[in-house]
Design a protein around this motif. Structure first.
Motif, PDB file in Angstrom:
ATOM      1  N   HIS A  11       4.395   0.720   5.931  1.00 21.75           N
ATOM      2  CA  HIS A  11       5.276  -0.324   5.367  1.00 21.75           C
ATOM      3  C   HIS A  11       4.742  -0.565   3.959  1.00 21.75           C
ATOM      4  O   HIS A  11       3.598  -0.734   3.601  1.00 21.75           O
ATOM      5  CB  HIS A  11       4.905  -1.594   6.111  1.00 21.75           C
ATOM      6  CG  HIS A  11       5.542  -1.819   7.420  1.00 21.75           C
ATOM      7  ND1 HIS A  11       6.838  -1.876   7.601  1.00 21.75           N
ATOM      8  CD2 HIS A  11       4.924  -1.642   8.837  1.00 21.75           C
ATOM      9  CE1 HIS A  11       7.307  -1.745   9.083  1.00 21.75           C
ATOM     10  NE2 HIS A  11       5.979  -1.692   9.633  1.00 21.75           N
ATOM     11  N   LYS A  12       5.894  -1.030   3.121  1.00 19.29           N
ATOM     12  CA  LYS A  12       5.551  -1.556   1.928  1.00 19.29           C
ATOM     13  C   LYS A  12       5.452  -2.995   1.641  1.00 19.29           C
ATOM     14  O   LYS A  12       6.439  -3.641   2.332  1.00 19.29           O
ATOM     15  CB  LYS A  12       6.382  -0.848   0.855  1.00 19.29           C
ATOM     16  CG  LYS A  12       6.218   0.482   0.764  1.00 19.29           C
ATOM     17  CD  LYS A  12       7.498   1.141  -0.192  1.00 19.29           C
ATOM     18  CE  LYS A  12       7.083   2.407  -0.643  1.00 19.29           C
ATOM     19  NZ  LYS A  12       7.722   2.633  -1.772  1.00 19.29           N
ATOM     20  N   THR A  13       4.378  -3.804   1.105  1.00 18.69           N
ATOM     21  CA  THR A  13       4.740  -4.923   0.742  1.00 18.69           C
ATOM     22  C   THR A  13       5.751  -5.101  -0.568  1.00 18.69           C
ATOM     23  O   THR A  13       5.935  -4.294  -1.169  1.00 18.69           O
ATOM     24  CB  THR A  13       3.323  -5.753   0.432  1.00 18.69           C
ATOM     25  OG1 THR A  13       2.840  -4.821  -0.824  1.00 18.69           O
ATOM     26  CG2 THR A  13       2.324  -5.617   1.681  1.00 18.69           C
ATOM     27  N   THR A  14       6.201  -6.520  -0.572  1.00 14.73           N
ATOM     28  CA  THR A  14       7.025  -6.596  -1.506  1.00 14.73           C
ATOM     29  C   THR A  14       6.688  -6.040  -3.176  1.00 14.73           C
ATOM     30  O   THR A  14       7.339  -5.705  -4.020  1.00 14.73           O
ATOM     31  CB  THR A  14       7.316  -8.159  -1.953  1.00 14.73           C
ATOM     32  OG1 THR A  14       6.324  -8.715  -1.350  1.00 14.73           O
ATOM     33  CG2 THR A  14       8.767  -8.454  -1.226  1.00 14.73           C
ATOM     34  N   PRO A  44       4.078   3.008  11.824  1.00 15.77           N
ATOM     35  CA  PRO A  44       4.872   2.885  10.907  1.00 15.77           C
ATOM     36  C   PRO A  44       4.330   2.521   9.573  1.00 15.77           C
ATOM     37  O   PRO A  44       3.133   1.742   9.569  1.00 15.77           O
ATOM     38  CB  PRO A  44       5.929   2.016  11.292  1.00 15.77           C
ATOM     39  CG  PRO A  44       5.038   1.017  12.244  1.00 15.77           C
ATOM     40  CD  PRO A  44       4.097   2.083  12.705  1.00 15.77           C
ATOM     41  N   ASN A  57      -3.395  -4.153   1.597  1.00 13.43           N
ATOM     42  CA  ASN A  57      -2.314  -4.459   2.503  1.00 13.43           C
ATOM     43  C   ASN A  57      -1.584  -3.208   2.827  1.00 13.43           C
ATOM     44  O   ASN A  57      -1.366  -2.848   4.325  1.00 13.43           O
ATOM     45  CB  ASN A  57      -1.367  -5.338   1.784  1.00 13.43           C
ATOM     46  CG  ASN A  57      -1.855  -6.638   1.581  1.00 13.43           C
ATOM     47  OD1 ASN A  57      -2.917  -6.988   1.922  1.00 13.43           O
ATOM     48  ND2 ASN A  57      -1.612  -7.184   0.359  1.00 13.43           N
ATOM     49  N   PHE A  90       1.600  -2.470  13.185  1.00 12.10           N
ATOM     50  CA  PHE A  90       2.977  -2.014  13.424  1.00 12.10           C
ATOM     51  C   PHE A  90       4.130  -2.876  12.398  1.00 12.10           C
ATOM     52  O   PHE A  90       5.145  -2.272  12.045  1.00 12.10           O
ATOM     53  CB  PHE A  90       3.569  -2.427  14.754  1.00 12.10           C
ATOM     54  CG  PHE A  90       3.007  -1.774  15.823  1.00 12.10           C
ATOM     55  CD1 PHE A  90       3.293  -0.382  15.935  1.00 12.10           C
ATOM     56  CD2 PHE A  90       2.125  -2.266  16.606  1.00 12.10           C
ATOM     57  CE1 PHE A  90       2.519   0.440  16.885  1.00 12.10           C
ATOM     58  CE2 PHE A  90       1.306  -1.505  17.827  1.00 12.10           C
ATOM     59  CZ  PHE A  90       1.590  -0.254  17.838  1.00 12.10           C
ATOM     60  N   LEU A  91       3.935  -3.882  11.923  1.00 14.36           N
ATOM     61  CA  LEU A  91       4.346  -4.680  10.890  1.00 14.36           C
ATOM     62  C   LEU A  91       3.948  -4.791   9.517  1.00 14.36           C
ATOM     63  O   LEU A  91       4.622  -5.104   8.666  1.00 14.36           O
ATOM     64  CB  LEU A  91       4.935  -5.923  11.474  1.00 14.36           C
ATOM     65  CG  LEU A  91       5.535  -6.097  12.711  1.00 14.36           C
ATOM     66  CD1 LEU A  91       5.704  -7.639  13.267  1.00 14.36           C
ATOM     67  CD2 LEU A  91       6.968  -5.485  12.624  1.00 14.36           C
ATOM     68  N   GLY A  92       2.720  -4.334   9.168  1.00 19.74           N
ATOM     69  CA  GLY A  92       2.170  -4.285   8.067  1.00 19.74           C
ATOM     70  C   GLY A  92       1.922  -5.972   7.452  1.00 19.74           C
ATOM     71  O   GLY A  92       1.947  -6.124   6.256  1.00 19.74           O
ATOM     72  N   CYS A  93       1.660  -6.635   8.413  1.00 22.91           N
ATOM     73  CA  CYS A  93       1.051  -8.053   7.932  1.00 22.91           C
ATOM     74  C   CYS A  93      -0.389  -8.094   7.465  1.00 22.91           C
ATOM     75  O   CYS A  93      -1.224  -7.341   8.195  1.00 22.91           O
ATOM     76  CB  CYS A  93       1.336  -9.238   8.908  1.00 22.91           C
ATOM     77  SG  CYS A  93       3.020  -9.355   9.497  1.00 22.91           S
TER      78      CYS A  93
END
Lengths: 312, 883
Positions: free
Chosen positions: A106-109, A104, A139, A78-81
């Motif tokens: 997510h994109k990492t930085t 969801p 990731n 859910f959070l992309g960790c």
């Protein structure tokens, strides 16, 4: 649909075991939404047997471990960790079979920030960043991870590459005009190379001797010669065969230039064969409908640990 | 509040609150440094009683400075910290108290932010190295030159967290430093020094506030104490206002945005790592004699006068014809409260309130509209009246839709302007001075764009002459501007023929510039649904979830205000979500909050370390615990992801994004780590310490304390108020005290032991009050308000002559004044340097304009010889009368 069914199964199960339901409910986080909680609950329930010392109603260190892993799994989905590889492998196994409806993305930085700068185009160009990209891929993939998709380019990749190929399209068009139009008597590779470089990128050529390619049609007699695959920014452009490497390269360039004969070029994710498997690849296409499939890929820049994992 | 925007906004709106510091510099005489005599009156023409240092604002720039080379080892860092404190002491010259507070363990509410900062820092560190390596290779492949990579140990700023060995060392070094200054520096002679190190729980600035608050509440406090608080955080302004002390000043480094930084790859100024081309370094000065001089002046300090801010606020907030009597002090409290909506360390700001969009003005207007209906103030003594807050929020909620639309519009305009500006900048861009231009500009081999043949030779020659003249001029000024200019491309000037423009255009109109896709689109119908869906992953129909978010936010507002006015209400409370709700969601909030859990205890330092560190900083922890951060068998592994997503939507900078993995957790880290308590208790570093008081021999309290040690008084003793300017507290003996006439060992090899020590220290505890005591947020009786500074609104011109604005602290300060010869000299100096170059003859044809220009490099103070106090001297002293 399977997700809904699974969820129903869980709630049926819990209805039959009210005590267990109450116990499990005590692990719900205050800020967990229904959707996230029901997924994590399923994760906990499914894996309870694997932790034999976990008994409803009592706390123990193995319960802590299970809860912790459930959080790892939820944070991941859910959070992309992402976590150390050993942990990731573990939760992947534990989470198998739990379907989450539209998790969801997510994109990492890395994707977020790097793609903002002017350099976005150059980013993926050189081989060096290919490596980086392959590393980063897990990731973002994992973030959008569900059981059907195992690996491949991130879904936003075509959009990211498109602007570059628009520029390349213009460059090629002008180059061909000045060279007197597309035809058989051109140095195709030279044209492609100079256009790509004028757009501040480089081509990646992969050569494979024909004899190393398994699964060729049996009727084929030639055993020598080389096959070349051309990519730019990891996007597949063309494949060609020749007696030696430079001939193969020229042929591949010609194939690639053919794509530029249409009104525009588009980057898409397509299925093709690679080492005997179906994989998702980034491919440059013209707008004409394709009569035949793609030749099998010779290289695959989107390979990640998962794929290797399953293959080994 | 780590929002630089807040301070910027404040100083623009209320310019008179800022006073530049006058700093007397130490002189050098025959190679011997002569320290400044701080017993002399303060050159700022004001005397401060107490100086409070929020040490973390000092430790960070001293250990990993941005504008100068980093110290080589820990000892140098300590010395840098000492020097920084000396400098502040010299500017402020406190006469009674110096209070140094280092951040101790923070409340849980703050740990969220700390955690996300530290995870972010470690992630960014890794990314920077990756980027560096990649760029390095690229530049070298293109044939650029880069200095060889220096191998140096990166200082991990994460070690500035309570509980680490570094902080323990720092505390020891500061004890030594204080003992040394008390024994040797006459300016410190009568000052009481408090040191609250990292073992005392609480954030630095809040420990300071607690000290002030508790002193104010006891009867011996001097209501006219002049406080000076050092720190750059904007929330210090709030805290200062919240004390309701009439004389409160904040000192901070002057805010200079966008300071030029050297490129991380080649170390040259003027471009960042992304634009690095690996060109050879440009000479600094004619013979490269300024190669090592950093072109930045030493940071200067400014005072922020809160009494002037109060004057401004009085004008803004005063309301006539209220249904209840107007109380300015309470309206200040309300103002402080409303500023929390816009951003603070503990809560995300409301999506509709952005400080850059004048959110505070909007709130103040709404406040003044609504106050007639509410029938009273929003807050009292740090307690919130939720019913009235709801009215404000509903009023904001009504405007929300328009705010979002307007924001989109502004954003679009901004982007457009920016694009144009970049275009302009690009046209002006120039390469280093040694690059030839025009026809002779270097061209890449094998490109299509060959240099244009000269078409109009005279014109071309003129252009090149102009350019070199201009270049020369710039060299002479060596202005910051030219430093910031992106060095690099060479196609500027007249040679910008059609060909090269074509090439440029191609690169420019790459329709990309991909922004992170904004799925929320607050400016479009249906924003609320999308916001909850994308940010919280819930449907808007999930009323219960939305209520939960609002409830937590309401709790948060109450917690933060209480934290500022009464101290930490609960060490455990925190806001468990990543995003704030909308203002319009604040419905029926009155019942949502009653009180916080009582008697919560602060965390142990090592618990906090485990809570805020990423696994990459695990080297500050013993190996067994480090393992807990990495092993798949660990039962708290979920707290330590090695990579995580950052939400950039609607955020302009990466650091403003949210780290998404946070507080996904109910049974928070401490209940888990409770099982680890066994390990934790073993270390001294992990125990909670106490504030320490130091003073020197000539202080009236000295004998009293010395006597305590002689008689070995074990129980706490109350400070006799008359001996120490009315400061109260309880003293207990230190186990390992610094005693007079005993040698104090130096913890730093390069500094000497103190053989003639004449200082003493003792543990100190703030005055205690009964539980449930409420600190009153009022002016104390006997407090004298300082003179007004602002121009009275009813000031009439003819009345008392023209209005003279006050520039410093002293309304009657002597104005500096120049005689004729002085003016001549200045004119001469100014015009020569500015007109030197092409338009010398056009502008000032006076008889002095042919005088040689001053040496081009002595402008910034970095190259000044040590003896000059520069303009400061010049302000204070009247020059000798004219002949």
């Amino acid at each position: 649909m399977s997700g809904v069914r699974c969820g129903d199964d869980v709630s049926d199960y819990l209805r039959q075991n009210p005590q267990l339901a109450q116990w499990v409910e005590s692990f719900r986080g205050y800020c967990e939404s229904n959707k996230q909680w029901s997924a994590r609950r399923e994760f906990i329930l499914r894996n309870m047997e694997a932790f034999p010392t976990v008994k409803p109603g009592t706390s123990s260190s193995s319960l802590d471990k299970l809860l912790s892993l459930s959080m790892v799994w939820a944070n991941h989905v859910f959070l992309g960790c992402s976590y150390p590889q050993a942990v990731m492998d573990k939760i992947k196994k534990m989470g198998e079979g739990i379907a989450v409806q539209d998790p969801p993305v997510h994109k990492t930085t890395k994707d977020g920030i790097m793609s903002r700068g002017k350099r976005s185009a150059t980013d993926e160009g050189d081989a060096d960043s290919c490596v980086k990209r392959a590393k980063a891929a897990p990731n973002e993939l994992n973030a959008a991870w569900n059981m059907t998709q195992k690996s491949g380019p991130p879904p936003q990749a075509p959009a990211e590459h498109q602007p570059f190929f628009n520029r390349l399209y213009k460059a090629v068009a002008w180059k061909l005009v000045s060279a007197g139009g597309f035809g058989p008597n051109l140095d195709h590779f030279e044209i492609l190379r100079s256009c790509v470089e004028s757009c501040k990128q480089t081509l990646t050529c992969v050569f494979v001797p024909l004899k190393d390619i398994a699964g060729l049609p049996a009727g084929r007699t030639q055993k020598d010669g080389h096959v070349c695959e051309i990519r730019c920014q990891m996007v597949y452009m063309g494949t060609g065969y020749g007696r030696d490497e430079s001939a193969a390269k020229a042929m591949a360039s010609k194939e690639a230039l053919k794509v530029f004969q249409g009104r525009k070029v588009t980057v898409k994710i397509c299925r093709r064969r690679y080492k005997g498997r179906d994989v998702e690849d980034l491919v440059l296409l013209d707008e004409l409908p394709r009569s035949q499939g793609f030749p099998p890929a010779l290289s695959y820049p989107f390979q990640d640990e998962q794929l290797e994992h399953t293959s080994s | 509040m780590g929002v630089p925007a807040f301070f910027r906004w404040l100083s623009r709106k209320y310019p008179s609150i800022i006073v530049h510091c006058v700093e007397e510099k130490g002189r050098e005489c025959n190679g011997v440094r002569v320290p400044v005599d701080t017993t002399k009156p303060n050159p700022n023409e004001v005397e401060f009683d107490n100086l409070y240092l929020d040490m973390n604002g000092i430790i960070h720039p001293c250990t990993h400075p941005e504008d100068k080379p980093a110290p080589k080892n820990e000892d140098e860092m300590m010395v840098a910290i000492f020097e920084y404190i000396d400098r502040l002491f010299n500017i402020v010259r406190p006469r009674r108290v110096l209070y140094m507070a280092i951040d101790g363990v923070a409340p849980r509410a703050k740990m969220n932010q700390q955690r996300s900062r530290r995870f972010r820092a470690s992630k960014e560190g890794v990314e920077l190295t990756e980027e560096k390596n990649r760029m390095r290779e690229e530049v070298i492949q293109r044939g650029g030159y880069l200095p060889p990579e220096e191998i140096k140990e990166r200082f991990d700023s994460n070690c500035i967290t309570p509980g680490t060995e570094f902080m323990d060392n720092l505390a020891r070094c500061l004890r030594y430093y204080v003992a040394d200054r008390l024994s040797n520096d006459p300016g410190w002679k009568n000052v009481v020094v408090f040191l609250s190190d990292a073992s005392v729980p609480g954030e630095g600035e809040h420990k300071i506030m607690d000290f002030i608050r508790r002193q104010r509440a006891q009867p011996n406090h001097d209501p006219n104490t002049h406080h000076c608080l050092c720190g750059a955080d904007a929330d210090l302004i709030m805290l200062g206002l919240a004390t309701h002390e009439p004389n409160f000043t904040i000192i901070r480094e002057e805010f200079k945005p966008n300071k030029p930084r050297p490129c991380a790859l080649c170390g040259q100024m003027g471009h960042d790592i992304k634009e690095c081309q690996g060109v050879a370094r440009e000479k600094q000065g004619q013979h490269d004699e300024f190669a090592d001089a950093m072109p930045v002046a030493e940071q200067e300090f400014i005072f922020i006068r809160l009494c002037v801010l109060r004057e401004y606020l009085a004008r803004e907030l005063t309301m006539a014809s209220l249904p209840f009597p107007f109380d300015f002090e309470r309206s200040i409290d309300d103002w402080v409260f409303m500023c929390f909506f816009v951003g603070n360390d503990f809560l995300p700001h409301l999506p509709s309130l952005e400080i850059r969009e004048g959110a505070i003005d909007r709130l103040v207007n709404i406040y003044k509209d609504v106050v007639h209906k509410t029938g009273g103030y929003l807050t009292q003594n740090g307690y919130v009246n939720l019913e009235r807050v709801e009215m404000i929020m509903q009023a904001v909620g009504v405007a929300e839709d328009n705010i979002f639309k307007k924001r989109k519009e502004d954003d679009e305009n901004f982007k457009r302007r920016n694009k144009e500006k970049r275009k302009r900048m690009k046209a002006e861009q120039q390469g280093p001075a040694y690059l030839t231009s025009g026809q002779f500009a270097p061209q890449a081999l094998g490109r299509r764009d060959r240099p244009e043949p000269v078409q109009n030779a005279r014109h071309q020659a003129y252009g090149m002459r102009m350019q070199s003249a201009e270049q020369h001029n710039k060299d002479a000024a060596q202005s910051l501007k030219s430093m910031m200019r992106n060095g690099g491309r060479s196609s500027a000037g007249v040679s910008d023929g059609p060909d090269s423009r074509g090439a440029k255009r191609k690169a420019e109109d790459s329709d990309s510039e991909p922004e992170p896709e904004d799925n929320v689109r607050l400016w479009e119908e249906g924003w609320k649904q999308r916001y909850y869906k994308t940010k919280f992953d819930v449907d808007v129909s999930d009323e219960g979830f939305r209520k939960k978010v609002v409830r937590s936010y309401v709790e948060g507002l109450c917690w933060v205000l209480r934290y500022y006015y009464q101290g930490c209400a609960s060490w455990k409370w925190y806001f468990p979500f990543h995003y704030a709700p909308f203002a319009s969601d604040f419905k029926d909030i009155k019942e949502m909050f009653s009180d916080f859990e009582k008697d919560t205890k602060p965390f142990k330092p090592l618990e906090q370390l485990m809570g805020v560190f990423p696994a990459a900083s695990g080297n500050f922890l013993p190996p067994s615990w480090r393992n807990l951060m990495m092993s798949a068998e660990s039962s708290i592994i979920d707290f330590y992801p090695d990579d995580f997503a950052i939400d950039l939507n609607g955020k302009k900078y990466a650091w403003q994004g949210e780290s998404l993995f946070l507080n996904k957790r109910t049974d928070d880290i401490t209940t888990r780590s409770a099982r680890l308590e066994l390990y934790f208790t073993s270390l001294r570093r992990n125990s909670l310490g106490s504030d320490v008081l130091f003073l020197g021999k000539s202080h009236p309290l000295f004998d009293f304390i010395h006597e305590l040690y002689r008689t070995e008084t074990r129980e706490g003793t109350v400070v006799p108020a008359e001996l120490c300017h009315g400061i109260q507290g309880t003293l207990t003996l230190d186990e390992d005290p610094i005693l007079p006439d005993e040698t104090v060992k130096s913890p730093i090899p390069m500094l000497r032991d103190i053989s003639h020590n004449s200082s003493i220290n003792v543990k100190f505890k703030d005055p205690q009050f009964t539980e449930g005591f409420v600190f009153k947020a009022v002016l104390l009786p006997g407090a004298k308000m300082p003179n007004k500074v602002l121009k009275p609104e009813d000031f009439e011109r003819g009345n008392r002559g023209s209005w003279r604005p006050q520039l410093g602290f002293n309304p009657n300060r002597q104005q500096a004044h120049l005689d004729q010869s002085g003016f001549r000299r200045i004119l001469n100096h100014l015009f020569c340097s500015s007109s030197h170059g092409l338009n010398r003859n056009q502008q000032f044809g006076g008889q002095y304009s042919n005088a040689p220009p001053p040496s081009s490099y002595n402008q910034g103070s970095y190259s000044r010889p040590a003896h000059s106090a520069g303009h400061q001297q010049f302000q204070r002293k009247t020059p000798p009368p004219a002949p």
